[in-house]
Scaffold this motif. Structure first.
Motif, mmCIF file in Angstrom:
data_model
loop_
_atom_site.group_PDB
_atom_site.id
_atom_site.type_symbol
_atom_site.label_atom_id
_atom_site.label_comp_id
_atom_site.label_asym_id
_atom_site.label_seq_id
_atom_site.Cartn_x
_atom_site.Cartn_y
_atom_site.Cartn_z
ATOM 1 N N ASP B 162 0.479 -1.218 -0.241
ATOM 2 C CA ASP B 162 0.069 0.115 0.227
ATOM 3 C C ASP B 162 0.814 1.399 -0.049
ATOM 4 N N GLN B 163 0.298 2.434 -0.084
ATOM 5 C CA GLN B 163 0.879 3.641 -0.287
ATOM 6 C C GLN B 163 1.839 3.616 0.742
ATOM 7 N N GLU B 164 1.273 3.749 2.102
ATOM 8 C CA GLU B 164 1.818 4.001 2.838
ATOM 9 C C GLU B 164 3.748 3.291 3.127
ATOM 10 N N LYS B 165 3.476 2.056 3.070
ATOM 11 C CA LYS B 165 4.311 1.100 3.745
ATOM 12 C C LYS B 165 5.468 1.398 2.593
ATOM 13 N N ILE B 166 5.265 2.475 0.833
ATOM 14 C CA ILE B 166 6.107 1.777 -0.481
ATOM 15 C C ILE B 166 6.569 3.274 0.572
ATOM 16 N N ILE B 167 6.288 4.606 0.533
ATOM 17 C CA ILE B 167 6.806 5.706 1.222
ATOM 18 C C ILE B 167 7.795 5.414 2.371
ATOM 19 N N ARG B 168 6.634 4.855 3.938
ATOM 20 C CA ARG B 168 7.675 4.771 4.349
ATOM 21 C C ARG B 168 9.086 3.551 3.712
ATOM 22 N N LEU B 169 9.121 2.307 3.489
ATOM 23 C CA LEU B 169 10.327 2.372 2.359
ATOM 24 C C LEU B 169 10.813 2.782 2.041
ATOM 25 N N ILE B 170 10.498 3.797 1.090
ATOM 26 C CA ILE B 170 11.574 4.506 0.367
ATOM 27 C C ILE B 170 11.965 5.600 1.495
ATOM 28 N N MET B 171 11.431 6.083 2.809
ATOM 29 C CA MET B 171 11.996 7.395 2.716
ATOM 30 C C MET B 171 12.767 6.880 4.605
ATOM 31 N N ILE B 172 12.892 5.448 4.860
ATOM 32 C CA ILE B 172 13.290 5.366 5.687
ATOM 33 C C ILE B 172 15.135 5.048 4.707
ATOM 34 N N ASN B 173 15.115 4.863 4.114
ATOM 35 C CA ASN B 173 16.329 4.040 3.426
ATOM 36 C C ASN B 173 17.074 5.115 2.531
ATOM 37 N N GLY B 174 16.806 6.573 3.105
ATOM 38 C CA GLY B 174 17.365 7.521 1.932
ATOM 39 C C GLY B 174 17.183 7.974 1.418
ATOM 40 N N PHE B 175 15.760 8.227 1.114
ATOM 41 C CA PHE B 175 15.479 9.006 -0.071
ATOM 42 C C PHE B 175 14.339 10.029 0.329
ATOM 43 N N LYS B 176 14.590 11.326 0.408
ATOM 44 C CA LYS B 176 12.610 12.653 -0.362
ATOM 45 C C LYS B 176 12.587 11.708 -0.931
ATOM 46 N N ILE B 177 10.773 12.605 -1.423
ATOM 47 C CA ILE B 177 10.110 11.980 -2.332
ATOM 48 C C ILE B 177 9.852 13.238 -2.563
ATOM 49 N N SER B 178 9.887 13.229 -4.312
ATOM 50 C CA SER B 178 9.518 14.231 -4.838
ATOM 51 C C SER B 178 7.826 14.045 -5.393
ATOM 52 N N ILE B 179 7.871 13.293 -5.746
ATOM 53 C CA ILE B 179 6.545 13.438 -6.616
ATOM 54 C C ILE B 179 5.498 11.976 -6.074
ATOM 55 N N TRP B 180 4.747 11.668 -6.064
ATOM 56 C CA TRP B 180 3.267 10.476 -5.803
ATOM 57 C C TRP B 180 2.578 11.045 -6.314
ATOM 58 N N GLN B 181 2.219 10.372 -7.301
ATOM 59 C CA GLN B 181 1.506 10.506 -8.143
ATOM 60 C C GLN B 181 0.396 9.052 -8.833
ATOM 61 N N ASP B 182 -1.517 8.893 -8.447
ATOM 62 C CA ASP B 182 -1.103 8.159 -8.536
ATOM 63 C C ASP B 182 -2.054 8.230 -10.564
ATOM 64 N N CYS B 183 -1.781 6.971 -10.717
ATOM 65 C CA CYS B 183 -2.227 7.282 -12.761
ATOM 66 C C CYS B 183 -2.791 5.376 -12.700
ATOM 67 N N SER B 184 -4.113 5.148 -11.584
ATOM 68 C CA SER B 184 -4.901 4.158 -11.766
ATOM 69 C C SER B 184 -5.427 3.786 -12.600
ATOM 70 N N ASP B 185 -6.068 4.762 -13.296
ATOM 71 C CA ASP B 185 -7.215 4.604 -14.727
ATOM 72 C C ASP B 185 -5.826 4.126 -15.928
ATOM 73 N N ALA B 186 -4.781 4.013 -15.730
ATOM 74 C CA ALA B 186 -4.030 3.022 -16.815
ATOM 75 C C ALA B 186 -3.596 2.042 -16.867
ATOM 76 N N LEU B 187 -4.706 1.063 -15.419
ATOM 77 C CA LEU B 187 -4.820 -0.014 -15.354
ATOM 78 C C LEU B 187 -6.649 -0.813 -15.978
#
Lengths: 70, 225
Positions: B162-187
């Motif tokens: 889920d979004q929270e887990k993805i963002i948490r994993l990325i942030m605690i491993n030395g990154f800062k998030i610049s953009i998060w965009q939902d593209c679900s219509d693509a599915l």
């Protein structure tokens, strides 16, 4: 491709319009823009499709309910 | 011959972009945002048959390199373009030096690997301020994420987060998030036929489980701190 033809149950179906036996064939199914093909019995002339009761009341009904809930 | 889902010939016979929801639009959007210098080195993690690497080279004048666990797909990628550096590897163990890469692209692949280890490896090889560009499936209803875990392995579904887990994993491993965009219509335009043909997934089951977990698609850009 998923096959939903059970010939042991469905071999005697005829198309009432064309008076020919139904045959197994690819059928396009589409839900909210996502489409896929499955094998179902259909009329080789007019392409009328037989959706078995198990499928209609089972997975198809569940898909429709899931998408309504979505 | 047996194939893993994404090695199945049906993917190679079709348009190169068919594996990615929205084709290459998300890749192009990411490149535009990042404004990557032509002298940069870009790694495509899980490059498969090399379609994104070809887009980088032919349409953006950028030099990419690729890793993928599949020897079959790498062989195909090499036949299509012999001028790209490719090697067989898993994202959890990248055969690259620390701080050697300017940008990492991971398109529909993060959930195929152990995401935590893959993110840590990408962090290790990226230069400071390097770009981590990710697009992948995610569950918009975390309470029903287990519905996806019951789908067959060899696809992304059992490891979707889920979004929270993805963002948490990325942030605690030395990154800062610049953009998060939902593209679900693509599915909605994504070919279920190829996916069900190349796997043992029943299309009705897939739609039912995806609807319950509110399966979505995201695109993010993070930068190494």
């Amino acid at each position: 491709m998923s096959d939903y033809v059970d010939l042991s149950k469905e071999k005697n179906w005829m198309c009432a319009n064309c008076n020919v036996p139904l045959v197994s064939g690819k059928v396009d199914i589409s839900y909210l823009g996502n489409s896929f093909q499955v094998n179902l019995l259909k009329c080789p002339i007019c392409n009328l499709v037989l959706v078995p009761e198990d499928l209609a009341l089972g997975k198809m009904a569940e898909v429709e309910k899931s998408l309504e809930d979505k | 011959m047996t194939f893993t889902v994404y090695e199945h010939p049906i993917w190679l016979e079709s348009e190169p972009a068919s594996m990615h929801p929205e084709g290459f639009k998300i890749t192009e959007r990411a490149l535009k945002h990042c404004n990557i210098d032509p002298s940069s080195t870009i790694l495509d993690v899980g490059c498969g048959a090399g379609s994104t690497l070809n887009i980088l080279q032919n349409e953006n004048n950028l030099q990419g390199i690729g890793i993928d666990p599949s020897a079959n797909l790498l062989s195909y990628a090499h036949q299509m373009n012999a001028n790209i550096w490719l090697t067989q590897a898993f994202a959890e163990h990248l055969p690259l030096a620390n701080e050697s890469i300017d940008a990492v692209i991971s398109e529909c692949t993060l959930s195929l690997f152990n995401a935590k280890k893959a993110i840590q490896e990408c962090q290790r090889i990226l230069k400071p301020n390097g770009y981590f560009i990710v697009s992948d499936l995610y569950a918009r209803d975390p309470e029903n994420i287990d519905k996806l875990k019951e789908l067959p392995g060899g696809t992304s579904f059992p490891r979707v987060m889920d979004q929270e887990k993805i963002i948490r994993l990325i942030m605690i491993n030395g990154f800062k998030i610049s953009i998060w965009q939902d593209c679900s219509d693509a599915l909605r335009q994504f070919s279920l036929d190829k996916l069900t043909e190349s796997s043992s997934i029943d299309p009705f089951d897939l739609i039912i489980r995806a609807a319950k977990a509110k399966l979505g698609y995201y695109f993010l850009i993070a930068r190494k701190k």
